[in-house]
Write a protein that holds these residues in place. Structure first.
Motif, PDB file in Angstrom:
ATOM      1  N   ASP A   1      -9.782  -5.871  -0.679  1.00 40.74           N
ATOM      2  CA  ASP A   1      -9.776  -4.598  -0.034  1.00 40.74           C
ATOM      3  C   ASP A   1      -8.997  -3.879  -1.265  1.00 40.74           C
ATOM      4  O   ASP A   1      -7.863  -3.605  -1.160  1.00 40.74           O
ATOM      5  CB  ASP A   1      -9.108  -4.604   1.102  1.00 40.74           C
ATOM      6  CG  ASP A   1      -9.012  -3.176   1.686  1.00 40.74           C
ATOM      7  OD1 ASP A   1      -9.626  -2.407   1.018  1.00 40.74           O
ATOM      8  OD2 ASP A   1      -8.238  -3.032   2.651  1.00 40.74           O
TER       9      ASP A   1
ATOM     10  N   ARG B   1      -8.455 -10.338   2.461  1.00 48.55           N
ATOM     11  CA  ARG B   1      -8.542 -10.189   3.629  1.00 48.55           C
ATOM     12  C   ARG B   1      -8.596 -11.724   4.648  1.00 48.55           C
ATOM     13  O   ARG B   1      -9.537 -12.365   4.412  1.00 48.55           O
ATOM     14  CB  ARG B   1      -9.222  -9.333   4.369  1.00 48.55           C
ATOM     15  CG  ARG B   1      -9.099  -7.867   3.794  1.00 48.55           C
ATOM     16  CD  ARG B   1     -10.071  -6.964   4.457  1.00 48.55           C
ATOM     17  NE  ARG B   1      -9.679  -6.663   5.951  1.00 48.55           N
ATOM     18  CZ  ARG B   1      -8.723  -5.520   6.139  1.00 48.55           C
ATOM     19  NH1 ARG B   1      -8.173  -4.973   5.162  1.00 48.55           N
ATOM     20  NH2 ARG B   1      -8.320  -5.241   7.404  1.00 48.55           N
TER      21      ARG B   1
ATOM     22  N   LEU C   1      -8.024  -0.671  -3.494  1.00 47.61           N
ATOM     23  CA  LEU C   1      -7.369   0.658  -2.985  1.00 47.61           C
ATOM     24  C   LEU C   1      -7.714   1.612  -4.295  1.00 47.61           C
ATOM     25  O   LEU C   1      -7.794   1.208  -5.537  1.00 47.61           O
ATOM     26  CB  LEU C   1      -6.029   0.638  -2.909  1.00 47.61           C
ATOM     27  CG  LEU C   1      -5.464  -0.226  -1.751  1.00 47.61           C
ATOM     28  CD1 LEU C   1      -4.105  -0.255  -1.719  1.00 47.61           C
ATOM     29  CD2 LEU C   1      -6.083  -0.034  -0.281  1.00 47.61           C
TER      30      LEU C   1
ATOM     31  N   ASN D   1      -5.218  -3.975  -1.597  1.00 47.52           N
ATOM     32  CA  ASN D   1      -4.555  -4.321  -0.524  1.00 47.52           C
ATOM     33  C   ASN D   1      -4.515  -5.832  -0.467  1.00 47.52           C
ATOM     34  O   ASN D   1      -3.858  -6.390   0.351  1.00 47.52           O
ATOM     35  CB  ASN D   1      -5.182  -3.653   0.702  1.00 47.52           C
ATOM     36  CG  ASN D   1      -4.618  -3.629   2.188  1.00 47.52           C
ATOM     37  OD1 ASN D   1      -3.409  -3.936   1.898  1.00 47.52           O
ATOM     38  ND2 ASN D   1      -5.358  -3.773   3.224  1.00 47.52           N
TER      39      ASN D   1
ATOM     40  N   ASN E   1      -6.589  -9.490   7.749  1.00 46.61           N
ATOM     41  CA  ASN E   1      -5.786  -8.645   7.025  1.00 46.61           C
ATOM     42  C   ASN E   1      -5.192  -9.446   5.599  1.00 46.61           C
ATOM     43  O   ASN E   1      -5.203 -10.430   5.938  1.00 46.61           O
ATOM     44  CB  ASN E   1      -4.693  -7.999   7.792  1.00 46.61           C
ATOM     45  CG  ASN E   1      -4.782  -6.593   8.038  1.00 46.61           C
ATOM     46  OD1 ASN E   1      -5.324  -5.767   7.179  1.00 46.61           O
ATOM     47  ND2 ASN E   1      -4.836  -6.180   9.270  1.00 46.61           N
TER      48      ASN E   1
ATOM     49  N   VAL F   1       0.045  -7.619   4.892  1.00 46.59           N
ATOM     50  CA  VAL F   1       0.077  -7.025   6.084  1.00 46.59           C
ATOM     51  C   VAL F   1       0.627  -7.811   7.339  1.00 46.59           C
ATOM     52  O   VAL F   1       1.140  -7.691   7.867  1.00 46.59           O
ATOM     53  CB  VAL F   1      -1.286  -6.334   6.408  1.00 46.59           C
ATOM     54  CG1 VAL F   1      -1.366  -5.536   7.582  1.00 46.59           C
ATOM     55  CG2 VAL F   1      -1.637  -5.276   5.131  1.00 46.59           C
TER      56      VAL F   1
ATOM     57  N   SER G   1      -8.395   2.917   1.163  1.00 47.91           N
ATOM     58  CA  SER G   1      -9.153   1.758   1.349  1.00 47.91           C
ATOM     59  C   SER G   1     -10.737   1.847   0.736  1.00 47.91           C
ATOM     60  O   SER G   1     -11.400   2.653   1.592  1.00 47.91           O
ATOM     61  CB  SER G   1      -8.696   0.900   2.517  1.00 47.91           C
ATOM     62  OG  SER G   1     -10.032  -0.008   2.675  1.00 47.91           O
TER      63      SER G   1
ATOM     64  N   TRP H   1       0.761  -1.138  -0.135  1.00 50.55           N
ATOM     65  CA  TRP H   1      -0.163  -0.022  -0.055  1.00 50.55           C
ATOM     66  C   TRP H   1       0.854   1.442  -0.049  1.00 50.55           C
ATOM     67  O   TRP H   1       0.748   2.195  -0.888  1.00 50.55           O
ATOM     68  CB  TRP H   1      -0.840   0.062   1.362  1.00 50.55           C
ATOM     69  CG  TRP H   1      -1.933   0.930   1.383  1.00 50.55           C
ATOM     70  CD1 TRP H   1      -1.935   2.115   0.727  1.00 50.55           C
ATOM     71  CD2 TRP H   1      -3.265   0.992   2.255  1.00 50.55           C
ATOM     72  NE1 TRP H   1      -3.503   2.826   0.948  1.00 50.55           N
ATOM     73  CE2 TRP H   1      -3.930   1.869   2.006  1.00 50.55           C
ATOM     74  CE3 TRP H   1      -3.631  -0.247   3.112  1.00 50.55           C
ATOM     75  CZ2 TRP H   1      -5.004   2.174   2.613  1.00 50.55           C
ATOM     76  CZ3 TRP H   1      -4.783  -0.036   3.641  1.00 50.55           C
ATOM     77  CH2 TRP H   1      -5.542   1.139   3.498  1.00 50.55           C
TER      78      TRP H   1
ATOM     79  N   ALA I   1       1.184  -6.427  -4.497  1.00 52.66           N
ATOM     80  CA  ALA I   1       0.438  -7.089  -3.298  1.00 52.66           C
ATOM     81  C   ALA I   1       0.405  -8.531  -3.684  1.00 52.66           C
ATOM     82  O   ALA I   1       0.035  -9.249  -2.757  1.00 52.66           O
ATOM     83  CB  ALA I   1      -0.636  -6.180  -3.433  1.00 52.66           C
TER      84      ALA I   1
END
Length: 348
Positions: free
Chosen positions: A247, A160, A249, A157, A221, A225, A102, A50, A284
Motif C-alpha cells: 500500500d 498488508r 502512499l 503504508n 493491514n 497498523v 492510499s 502514515w 513504516a
C-alpha cells in the motif's frame, strides 16, 4: 560632496526605498492570497507512520516557508465523513487542500492504482521500490496529475498481512467461510472470495468495533497498523505474514491551491514532501525489512501466533488467486502491468 554626487546618492536611496516598498507590497499581496490554514486529509493519525508522515511534512513546510504555509492535519478521513474512498474526489473538488493518500483508497477513481493490489505481484520491499522509484511510478504520477491533482512524492503504508481471531492460516482452505474486513476496492472482495472467505468492505473507523464484537473474524493491514492499533486486544491473535499486496502512499496538493503559491513556495513544498516521504517510509519499514521481522516478534509477547509462509505455501495462494490477477491485469492495463512485472523481476 558636490551637487551631482548628492543627487546621485539621494536618487539611489529613493530607488532602494521604492524597491523595498514594492517588495513589501508584493509579499503582503502574496500573504493575502494564501489561506491562513491548509487542510491535510489523512486516514490514520500521528500514532501511525502514515500520520507521522503528515506531521513531518506539515512541520517542514511551516519551517521552510517561515510560516507562510500553515497546514492542519485532519486524520480519520474526517473531511469526507470517514469514507476514505471519497478522498481523491474531494481533493479534485477543493474540499481537501492536501493529502497523503492510499493507492488503495484512490483506486476506485484511478483504476491504474489497483496495480499495487494485484495479489502477490510484489515479494519484498525491493519490489515496491522498483515500482514507485522507476518508470511505473512516474507513469502513475502522470496519470494522477492528468486528473487534476498535483502529486509530489511517495510514502508507504507497507505490506498488508492478515490476522484473525479463529485459527492459524497457512493454506488457502484455512480462510474458507471466515469473515474478513477489507478495504474499498472491489479487487479485495474478489481476492478473498477466491480464497473461500466472506469479505466485507468497511471503513477503518468501524473496523476495531467490528473485530471486538466478532462481527468479522479478521482483517488485513500492515504491521505498523496492527501494532499501533493494538489489534491483539480485539481478538486478533493469529497473524500470517504473506505479503500479498502493498500500500504505497502519495503526497498530493489540490491543483488550485498549488497554482496559488509562488514558484519558490511550490519548490519548498515539493522538497518537503520528498524529505517527509523518505522519513515516513523509514518509519513504516522499521524492523520489517528482513523475514521473521523483529517487529512482528514484538507482538508475540501478547499471545499472538505469527506464521510466516514458506515459498511453497505462498505458491498455493498465488495459484488460488491467479484468475483474479489476470482479470484485473486487463482492467488496470496490460501494458502497465507488464512493465511492473518486469520491474519486479529485475528488482535488486
Amino acid at each position: 560632496m558636490n551637487k551631482r554626487s548628492f543627487l546621485t546618492s539621494t536618487l539611489a536611496s529613493l530607488l532602494a526605498v521604492v524597491g523595498l516598498t514594492a517588495s513589501l507590497h508584493s509579499n503582503l499581496a502574496i500573504a493575502a492570497e494564501y489561506k491562513s490554514e491548509y487542510k491535510m486529509s489523512l486516514v490514520l493519525g500521528t500514532a501511525f507512520p502514515w500520520g507521522k508522515g503528515g506531521e513531518i511534512w506539515a512541520d517542514l513546510v511551516r519551517e521552510r516557508t517561515n510560516g507562510r504555509i500553515n497546514i492542519k492535519l485532519y486524520p480519520g478521513a474526517s473531511l469526507v465523513g470517514g469514507d476514505q474512498t471519497r478522498e481523491f474526489t474531494a481533493i479534485r473538488q477543493g474540499v481537501i487542500d492536501m493529502s497523503i493518500g492510499s493507492t488503495i483508497n484512490w483506486s476506485p477513481q484511478v483504476k491504474e492504482l489497483n496495480l499495487f493490489s494485484l495479489p502477490f505481484l510484489m515479494t519484498n520491499y525491493q519490489s515496491i521500490d522498483a515500482l514507485v522509484k522507476g518508470p511505473v511510478g512516474k507513469d502513475l504520477l502522470d496519470i494522477i496529475e492528468k486528473q487534476g491533482v498535483v502529486p509530489l512524492a511517495w510514502g508507504e503504508n507497507g505490506f498488508r498481512e492478515i490476522s484473525n481471531s479463529k485459527k492459524e492460516i497457512k493454506k488457502p482452505e484455512d480462510l474458507k467461510g471466515m469473515k474478513f474486513r477489507v478495504v474499498g476496492s472491489p479487487i479485495y472482495n474478489e481476492t478473498f472470495s477466491a480464497l473461500g472467505a466472506n469479505p466485507t468492505q468497511m471503513s477503518w473507523a468501524d473496523t476495531q468495533a467490528a473485530l471486538a464484537s466478532g462481527a468479522v473474524d479478521g482483517q488485513e493491514n500492515p504491521e505498523s497498523v496492527y501494532a499501533s492499533a493494538k489489534l491483539y486486544t480485539v481478538g486478533q491473535k493469529y497473524v500470517t505474514v504473506w505479503r500479498y499486496v502493498a500500500d504505497p502512499l502519495i503526497f498530493v496538493v489540490n491543483k488550485q491551491v498549488w497554482e496559488s503559491w509562488t514558484p519558490q513556495d511550490r519548490e519548498i513544498v515539493q522538497q518537503a514532501a520528498i524529505d517527509a516521504g523518505k522519513q515516513e517510509v523509514a518509519i513504516a519499514r522499521k524492523g520489517l525489512v528482513e523475514p521473521n521481522q523483529p517487529a512482528w516478534k514484538d507482538v508475540e509477547q501478547y499471545g499472538v501466533k505469527v506464521t510466516y509462509l514458506t515459498p511453497e505455501d505462498r505458491k498455493l495462494f498465488v495459484a488460488a488467486t491467479r484468475d483474479v490477477y489476470n482479470k484485473w491485469k486487463n482492467q488496470i492495463g496490460a501494458a502497465l502491468v507488464d512493465k511492473a512485472e518486469n520491474a519486479v523481476a529485475n528488482a535488486k
